[in-house]
Design a protein around this motif. Sequence first.
Motif, PDB file in Angstrom:
ATOM      1  N   PRO A 194       0.829  -1.212   0.000  1.00 26.51           N
ATOM      2  CA  PRO A 194       0.000   0.000   0.000  1.00 26.51           C
ATOM      3  C   PRO A 194       0.863   1.263   0.000  1.00 26.51           C
ATOM      4  CG  PRO A 194      -0.879  -1.593   1.556  1.00 26.51           C
ATOM      5  CD  PRO A 194       0.435  -2.145   1.080  1.00 26.51           C
ATOM      6  N   ALA A 195       0.482   2.218  -0.810  1.00 26.91           N
ATOM      7  CA  ALA A 195       1.270   3.445  -0.938  1.00 26.91           C
ATOM      8  C   ALA A 195       1.276   4.235   0.364  1.00 26.91           C
ATOM      9  CB  ALA A 195       0.711   4.308  -2.063  1.00 26.91           C
ATOM     10  N   ASP A 196       2.437   4.753   0.707  1.00 26.26           N
ATOM     11  CA  ASP A 196       2.544   5.719   1.802  1.00 26.26           C
ATOM     12  C   ASP A 196       2.216   7.073   1.185  1.00 26.26           C
ATOM     13  OD1 ASP A 196       3.338   7.629   3.648  1.00 26.26           O
ATOM     14  OD2 ASP A 196       5.031   6.453   4.360  1.00 26.26           O
ATOM     15  N   MET A 197       1.017   7.559   1.441  1.00 23.90           N
ATOM     16  CA  MET A 197       0.517   8.718   0.711  1.00 23.90           C
ATOM     17  C   MET A 197      -0.130   9.732   1.640  1.00 23.90           C
ATOM     18  SD  MET A 197      -2.372   8.692  -2.301  1.00 23.90           S
ATOM     19  CE  MET A 197      -1.432   7.505  -3.258  1.00 23.90           C
ATOM     20  N   GLU A 198       0.165  10.996   1.392  1.00 19.41           N
ATOM     21  CA  GLU A 198      -0.474  12.088   2.121  1.00 19.41           C
ATOM     22  C   GLU A 198      -0.728  13.234   1.152  1.00 19.41           C
ATOM     23  OE1 GLU A 198      -1.576  12.319   5.136  1.00 19.41           O
ATOM     24  OE2 GLU A 198      -0.694  10.573   6.132  1.00 19.41           O
ATOM     25  N   PRO A 248      -3.009  18.753   6.343  1.00 16.92           N
ATOM     26  CA  PRO A 248      -3.360  17.440   5.787  1.00 16.92           C
ATOM     27  C   PRO A 248      -4.851  17.339   5.495  1.00 16.92           C
ATOM     28  CG  PRO A 248      -2.956  17.280   8.152  1.00 16.92           C
ATOM     29  CD  PRO A 248      -2.564  18.663   7.755  1.00 16.92           C
ATOM     30  N   ARG A 249      -5.176  16.632   4.409  1.00 14.29           N
ATOM     31  CA  ARG A 249      -6.571  16.415   4.031  1.00 14.29           C
ATOM     32  C   ARG A 249      -6.812  14.911   3.910  1.00 14.29           C
ATOM     33  NH1 ARG A 249      -9.684  20.586   1.770  1.00 14.29           N
ATOM     34  NH2 ARG A 249     -11.208  18.886   1.623  1.00 14.29           N
ATOM     35  N   ALA A 250      -7.410  14.339   4.936  1.00 10.35           N
ATOM     36  CA  ALA A 250      -7.657  12.895   4.964  1.00 10.35           C
ATOM     37  C   ALA A 250      -8.609  12.469   3.852  1.00 10.35           C
ATOM     38  CB  ALA A 250      -8.216  12.491   6.325  1.00 10.35           C
ATOM     39  N   ASP A 251      -9.599  13.311   3.535  1.00 12.91           N
ATOM     40  CA  ASP A 251     -10.558  12.957   2.490  1.00 12.91           C
ATOM     41  C   ASP A 251      -9.886  12.896   1.124  1.00 12.91           C
ATOM     42  OD1 ASP A 251     -10.118  15.701   2.738  1.00 12.91           O
ATOM     43  OD2 ASP A 251     -12.073  16.240   1.899  1.00 12.91           O
ATOM     44  N   TRP A 252      -8.989  13.830   0.854  1.00 17.21           N
ATOM     45  CA  TRP A 252      -8.254  13.804  -0.405  1.00 17.21           C
ATOM     46  C   TRP A 252      -7.346  12.577  -0.476  1.00 17.21           C
ATOM     47  CZ3 TRP A 252      -6.232  19.567  -0.904  1.00 17.21           C
ATOM     48  CH2 TRP A 252      -7.332  20.402  -1.136  1.00 17.21           C
TER      49      TRP A 252
END
Length: 237
Positions: A50-54, A66-70
């Motif tokens: 799984p990608a480490d993505m933010e 940070p935008r958790a929904d995005w």
Amino acid sequence: MPPWLSPITRPLLLAALLLAGAAQADEAGSKHLAPGFTARPAGSKLVVIPADMELYSISAGGVVEPRADWTESAQKNMGTALEAQRKLLGPDVTTMDAAAADELAEVITLEQAVAKAIAMHHRNGGMELQTKSRQLDWSMGDAVRALKERTGADYALFTWVRDTYASSERKMAMLALALMGAISVGGEQVAHASLVDLNTGRVVWFNQVSRLWGDLRDPGTATETVEVLLKDFPALK
């Protein structure tokens, strides 16, 4: 070609230019690959981590939030884009779920540290390590054994992404600053991907992206990002 070149010189010069172009292309391709590695063996198994993505929003004042929904939306779009690359990745591909990734957090964290070092010292012309001789010579060692035992895969694909996007207020502030002659930066997309041989621990392929455009929130542009990120990904042979 210049008219002063003789009929004998012209073919020689053309051949030299073609050879130089081919050598430059080979050097660019080898930059992504570990020494001696050219392709994955036919029948080898690949696991996609799984990608480490933010994803982040930049406020009018330049604060990164940070935008958790995005991020959730981008994870789905990137997963779909990777699935569309099945022909490139190969027929025997599995995707690790988030729960399994959490259990192997130490291995994944180590890979992130190695990948960041590669991004800094291998692909960055001003910070190359002389001991590496400009080669992709990096390894995770025996730390990958747990991942190998858990998945049975021969290779693991890791990805790391950080995307920032200017908010509407930020865009207005940038416009106002531009009218006053000041330059300000909006969003940025930074990502890297690495392929690790789980039998040896070697990083056999690496690529990175750093640019001022790209939007993983949109399925179409997410596909383009994945295509760029997987440039020169090793084929099966």
